[in-house]
Scaffold this active site. Structure first.
Site, PDB file in Angstrom:
ATOM      1  N   GLY A   1      35.398  16.499  -7.424  1.00 22.99           N
ATOM      2  CA  GLY A   1      36.483  17.274  -6.840  1.00 22.99           C
ATOM      3  C   GLY A   1      37.045  18.380  -7.708  1.00 22.99           C
ATOM      4  O   GLY A   1      37.422  19.445  -7.209  1.00 22.99           O
TER       5      GLY A   1
ATOM      6  N   THR B   1      33.102   9.278  -0.284  1.00 18.79           N
ATOM      7  CA  THR B   1      34.093   9.998   0.516  1.00 18.79           C
ATOM      8  C   THR B   1      33.517  10.214   1.905  1.00 18.79           C
ATOM      9  O   THR B   1      32.300  10.317   2.052  1.00 18.79           O
ATOM     10  CB  THR B   1      34.375  11.352  -0.159  1.00 18.79           C
ATOM     11  OG1 THR B   1      35.147  11.116  -1.323  1.00 18.79           O
ATOM     12  CG2 THR B   1      35.127  12.306   0.751  1.00 18.79           C
TER      13      THR B   1
ATOM     14  N   THR C   1      31.991  16.760  -0.242  1.00 18.80           N
ATOM     15  CA  THR C   1      32.012  15.547  -1.054  1.00 18.80           C
ATOM     16  C   THR C   1      31.335  15.853  -2.380  1.00 18.80           C
ATOM     17  O   THR C   1      30.235  16.386  -2.409  1.00 18.80           O
ATOM     18  CB  THR C   1      31.293  14.369  -0.358  1.00 18.80           C
ATOM     19  OG1 THR C   1      31.118  13.322  -1.333  1.00 18.80           O
ATOM     20  CG2 THR C   1      29.949  14.757   0.215  1.00 18.80           C
TER      21      THR C   1
ATOM     22  N   GLY D   1      42.072  15.039  -5.661  1.00 20.32           N
ATOM     23  CA  GLY D   1      40.803  15.769  -5.634  1.00 20.32           C
ATOM     24  C   GLY D   1      40.803  16.875  -4.596  1.00 20.32           C
ATOM     25  O   GLY D   1      41.848  17.336  -4.139  1.00 20.32           O
TER      26      GLY D   1
ATOM     27  N   ARG E   1      46.174  11.840  -9.972  1.00 22.58           N
ATOM     28  CA  ARG E   1      45.080  12.804  -9.758  1.00 22.58           C
ATOM     29  C   ARG E   1      44.797  12.988  -8.259  1.00 22.58           C
ATOM     30  O   ARG E   1      44.705  12.024  -7.506  1.00 22.58           O
ATOM     31  CB  ARG E   1      43.830  12.306 -10.472  1.00 22.58           C
ATOM     32  CG  ARG E   1      42.611  13.220 -10.322  1.00 22.58           C
ATOM     33  CD  ARG E   1      41.680  12.795  -9.202  1.00 22.58           C
ATOM     34  NE  ARG E   1      40.454  13.576  -9.184  1.00 22.58           N
ATOM     35  CZ  ARG E   1      39.582  13.569  -8.173  1.00 22.58           C
ATOM     36  NH1 ARG E   1      39.800  12.833  -7.120  1.00 22.58           N
ATOM     37  NH2 ARG E   1      38.482  14.307  -8.227  1.00 22.58           N
TER      38      ARG E   1
HETATM   39  N1  ASP Z   1      35.443  14.786  -3.710  1.00 16.67           N
HETATM   40  C1  ASP Z   1      36.054  13.512  -3.917  1.00 16.67           C
HETATM   41  C2  ASP Z   1      37.120  13.642  -4.980  1.00 16.67           C
HETATM   42  O1  ASP Z   1      36.910  14.341  -5.953  1.00 16.67           O
HETATM   43  C3  ASP Z   1      35.092  12.450  -4.342  1.00 16.67           C
HETATM   44  C4  ASP Z   1      33.887  12.293  -3.449  1.00 16.67           C
HETATM   45  O2  ASP Z   1      33.469  13.233  -2.778  1.00 16.67           O
HETATM   46  O3  ASP Z   1      33.299  11.187  -3.406  1.00 16.67           O
HETATM   47  O4  ASP Z   1      38.136  13.012  -4.861  1.00 16.67           O
END
Ligand code: ASP
Length: 314
Positions: A234, A181, A231, A211, A209
């Site tokens: 999520g 992310t 990040t 996040g 879904r």
């Molecule tokens: N936080 C992001 C999610 O859950 C994933 C990530 O940070 O890579 O969608």
């Protein structure tokens, strides 16, 4: 635009995601390529700030560079969902006005952060999802569109295969199995803060879904003293309202940014069973970048002009 007078304090911090980044599977060439793209994102954001531009323009510019890079899980290079497609999430927030815009589950928008910003600036709403967000994009000719397959990359396809295999063998989602992310937080010469986050979410996600990244207060937050882009896993970041909690601790308890980030990222989230990282800065230009996974792609330019990029814990 004029360049800034000496003494103007600007700062920029970016991330390209926390997660399981294995030293042995990230070749020296790959690491160089990733860090070069982080540097290009820093350059894009810094060019805005150095000319007296807004924190909002700086985080938009930095995140667009990261969305265009196939190395990160945002825009080109986004992870695959369970159907073998991509659903992209993004949010942007301006601290001193508390304006915010977000999109979730978009499939044809080349730079979701630009659409999030358009929601903020050209709609009466804060967040638009899926078909509705696409229909709004149809009304904005400046928003570039692509075929859904444009986001495909072989590396992400391989990760989908692995996730499907794990699922078939009955294994649960493992901690840290999200990647890349992207986000940025900036402080401009007028003392304004903005934060932005963009992601493809988690590999093999289903049922629409969404996040933390596009949820204001969970993955993205900015106010007049503090901004955060997160990040991590999520589901846990949503339940901990990570980004808002960090800035609330700074505002209401007088915590330093470093203490607030340490507490929320490294104690509150792990206590719930989650993991990940986050980046933040405050109006003095202090920067914090904690994480509890094996790595987090990140880069920074401090008010004194010092800059760097990093992947693993130093
Ligand atoms: N936080 C992001 C999610 O859950 C994933 C990530 O940070 O890579 O969608």
């Amino acid at each position: 635009m004029p360049t800034l007078a000496a003494g103007s304090r600007t700062a920029l911090v970016i991330h390209g995601g926390a997660g399981v980044i294995d030293r042995n599977s990230l070749s020296a060439d790959d690491e160089r390529a990733v860090r070069a793209d982080l540097d290009r994102a820093l350059d894009a954001g810094h060019a805005v700030l150095a000319q007296g531009g807004s924190a909002l323009d700086a985080v938009s510019a930095a995140v667009v560079v990261l969305e265009e890079s196939p190395w990160f899980n945002a825009g080109k290079g986004a992870v695959f969902n369970a159907e073998g497609g991509h659903e992209l999430d993004a949010a942007i927030m301006e601290g001193h006005t508390r304006r915010a815009g977000a999109v979730a589950g978009v499939r044809t928008v080349r730079n979701p952060i630009r659409l999030a910003r358009a929601v903020m600036e050209h709609s009466p709403h804060v967040m638009l999802a899926a078909g509705g967000a696409e229909a709004f994009a149809d009304t904005r000719p400046e928003i570039a569109r692509v075929a859904p397959s444009w986001f495909d990359t072989p590396r992400r396809l391989q990760q989908l295969e692995q996730a499907r295999q794990r699922e078939r063998s009955g294994q649960a989602q493992a901690p840290g199995t999200y990647f890349g992310t992207v986000g940025a937080v900036a402080l401009d010469a007028q003392g304004r803060i903005a934060a932005a986050t963009s992601t493809g979410g988690m590999t093999n996600k289903r049922w629409g879904r969404v996040g933390d990244a596009p949820l204001i207060g969970a993955g993205t937050w900015a106010d007049d003293r503090c901004g955060v882009s997160a990040t991590g896993w999520g589901e846990f970041y949503i339940r901990a309202a990570v980004a808002h909690d960090v800035c609330a601790r700074v505002a209401y308890r007088g915590d330093t940014l470093a203490a607030a980030m340490e507490e929320v990222v490294n104690r509150v989230v792990p206590a719930l069973g989650g993991d990940g990282g986050a980046i933040a800065l405050d109006r003095e230009g202090n920067i914090a970048m904690p994480f509890n996974t094996s790595g987090m792609y990140r880069g920074w330019i401090r008010p004194d002009g010092s800059r760097g990029t990093a992947v693993f814990a130093e």
